[in-house]
Design a protein around this motif. Structure first.
Motif, PDB file in Angstrom:
ATOM      1  N   LEU A   1       0.817  -1.215   0.000  1.00  0.00           N
ATOM      2  CA  LEU A   1       0.000   0.000   0.000  1.00  0.00           C
ATOM      3  C   LEU A   1       0.854   1.270   0.000  1.00  0.00           C
ATOM      4  N   ALA A   2       2.045   1.182   0.599  1.00  0.00           N
ATOM      5  CA  ALA A   2       2.933   2.352   0.614  1.00  0.00           C
ATOM      6  C   ALA A   2       3.336   2.775  -0.790  1.00  0.00           C
ATOM      7  N   LEU A   3       3.253   1.845  -1.741  1.00  0.00           N
ATOM      8  CA  LEU A   3       3.581   2.159  -3.129  1.00  0.00           C
ATOM      9  C   LEU A   3       2.601   3.145  -3.750  1.00  0.00           C
ATOM     10  N   VAL A   4       1.348   3.043  -3.360  1.00  0.00           N
ATOM     11  CA  VAL A   4       0.288   3.745  -4.077  1.00  0.00           C
ATOM     12  C   VAL A   4       0.440   5.262  -4.013  1.00  0.00           C
ATOM     13  N   PRO A   5       0.547   5.882  -2.820  1.00  0.00           N
ATOM     14  CA  PRO A   5       0.649   7.353  -2.787  1.00  0.00           C
ATOM     15  C   PRO A   5       1.870   7.876  -3.534  1.00  0.00           C
ATOM     16  N   VAL A   6       2.994   7.161  -3.426  1.00  0.00           N
ATOM     17  CA  VAL A   6       4.214   7.619  -4.089  1.00  0.00           C
ATOM     18  C   VAL A   6       4.099   7.452  -5.602  1.00  0.00           C
ATOM     19  N   ALA A   7       3.475   6.358  -6.034  1.00  0.00           N
ATOM     20  CA  ALA A   7       3.371   6.094  -7.466  1.00  0.00           C
ATOM     21  C   ALA A   7       2.462   7.087  -8.175  1.00  0.00           C
ATOM     22  N   ILE A   8       1.431   7.583  -7.486  1.00  0.00           N
ATOM     23  CA  ILE A   8       0.467   8.467  -8.150  1.00  0.00           C
ATOM     24  C   ILE A   8       0.761   9.942  -7.915  1.00  0.00           C
TER      25      ILE A   8
END
Length: 459
Positions: free
Chosen positions: A170-177
């Motif tokens: 889930l930590a990927l999501v904010p950084v990826a977008i």
């Protein structure tokens, strides 16, 4: 304040999710390992593996980011961290857990450096202090919440391993977008012990011993609490409360260290830690409340030491070399963190649970003795030469980027060949009777003499 945080809310959320997963990961392993019958020595090696991976991450992540960019590098780190915790569930054996924990340390350091670099780039000088404080608080709350989550379900199944992996992903999501542009290159650090020693011998010795004591406790606190018969809820509090106490203690400790010789402040909090060490050994408390009170005192002392030592070293650093000094000390801290869990694990395997605090007694005694001796042979810097105390995240949340972010330095720092040398100081050269100082081959020129106050170079 809200308008300063809104543009970086995605990065703060990504960091919080990462720290929540890291808190769960760091506590489920010793708790589950103890239940599986792993020895204290084997569990101590988990902390050693973590420290090796973390130091490697601090050194190698700038290279990786330079090749593939910030978002891809962060994706790699979060994905591998999720893989590591899931493989720890599949491979329930110390020989597998130790390298997997090293992989987690590598990924955690890399991900933290990337987020901090981004935050530093997106923050202006006026709001940097408040944003760094918010970032530290978010990470502290998230990490503590991850540890306390272990009280919500049994630890003998797969639940917390899978939960940790989910939050890493889930930590990927904010950084990826995020729509923000990639920041400048990450801070590159190297370890120049001679330059750091010329800068401040107390800082080098103290930071090494702080690494030993803090990593030993951080790795094996849960094992100690389980060995003395505390319930799982109490084990989680025993591991979390010291970190919270350390964060709070930095406020009065910072106030004092800005107004007196920082070495004397270090002596005071080291003595407090030593008292708590001896209380754990001699009193051997068994009740929940007594252990939590002692753990709070212990945490307030040990987790306030690092920023005091860092501020003391930066008081003596040449202008423009603060980030290099901080990064070098972080690597020495990492070396101590490699040794601490190993020594404490051996102690607990040999003499029982008290071996943990026997290890910290040794580290704190040496630190106290050396700091007192240095105070007796060298003068402190003057008030004009002292910088300001900056709070540091307690626990395992320090990277070279932390120094750049918290101090307002640019991530685009000099390379190794261009890095300025540190200057000698009141605490910076060997005392009378010691061996003469040497100048490293990469120094830009002769080292200036210190002024009468023993502080930074004369103008």
């Amino acid at each position: 304040m809200i308008k300063n945080l809104l543009p970086i809310s995605a990065l703060l959320l990504g960091s919080a999710l990462l720290l929540f997963a890291g808190g769960t990961n760091s506590l489920i392993l010793p708790v589950r390992g103890t239940a599986e019958g792993f020895s204290a020595f084997s569990l101590g090696l988990l902390g050693t593996g973590w420290a090796i991976g973390y130091v490697a991450g601090c050194i190698l992540t700038p290279v990786l980011v330079g090749r593939v960019g910030h978002i891809r590098a962060f994706t790699i780190m979060a994905a591998l961290a999720a893989v590591a915790i899931l493989l720890s569930l599949i491979l329930l054996m110390p020989p597998a857990w130790i390298p997997l924990r090293a992989l987690s340390g590598f990924c955690f350091a890399g991900a933290a450096m990337i987020v901090e670099s981004w935050l530093s780039e997106r923050t202006d000088a006026k709001s940097r202090g408040r944003v760094f404080g918010a970032y530290t608080m978010v990470n502290l709350v998230a990490s503590t919440a991850g540890q306390m989550a272990l009280t919500l379900a049994p630890t003998d199944g797969y639940f917390f391993f899978v939960t940790g992996a989910v939050f890493y992903c889930l930590a990927l999501v904010p950084v990826a977008i995020t729509s923000s542009t990639s920041p400048k290159p990450l801070v590159k650090v190297r370890l120049d012990v001679r330059a750091l020693w010329r800068n401040s011998p107390v800082a080098v010795v103290a930071i090494l011993l702080i690494g030993v004591s803090n990593s030993a406790f951080g790795t094996l606190a849960a094992v100690y609490a389980d060995r003395i018969g505390l319930t799982l809820n109490a084990v989680a509090f025993f591991a979390s409360v010291p970190i919270l106490a350390g964060a709070v203690a930095q406020i009065p400790v910072g106030y004092l260290s800005d107004r007196m010789d920082r070495r004397r402040v270090l002596v005071g909090i080291t003595f407090l830690a030593l008292v708590a060490d001896l209380a754990f050994i001699l009193l051997a408390p068994e009740g929940r409340m007594a252990n939590l009170i002692l753990a709070s005192v212990f945490g307030a002392a040990i987790f306030a030491m690092y920023p005091v030592v860092l501020a003391h070293a930066n008081d003596h650093a040449a202008e423009g070399s603060g980030i290099q000094t901080s990064g070098g000390l972080l690597l020495i801290f990492g070396i101590g963190s490699i040794a601490g869990p190993l020594i404490a694990g051996l102690g607990m395997s040999s003499v029982g649970a008290s071996g943990l605090f026997m290890t910290t007694v040794g580290a704190h005694t040496l630190m106290l003795a050396y700091a007192v001796w240095r105070i007796s042979v060298s003068a402190p810097p003057t008030d004009e030469e002292k910088g300001s105390f900056v709070m540091a995240p307690p626990g395992k949340a320090l990277t070279p980027e932390t120094a750049a972010f918290s101090s307002g330095g640019s991530a685009d720092v000099p390379t190794e060949a261009e890095a300025p040398a540190v200057s000698p100081s009141a605490d910076g050269g060997p005392a009378a009777g010691d061996e003469p100082q040497e100048t490293g081959s990469d120094d830009p020129g002769p080292t200036p003499e210190p002024d009468a106050g023993g502080g930074k170079d004369k103008p």
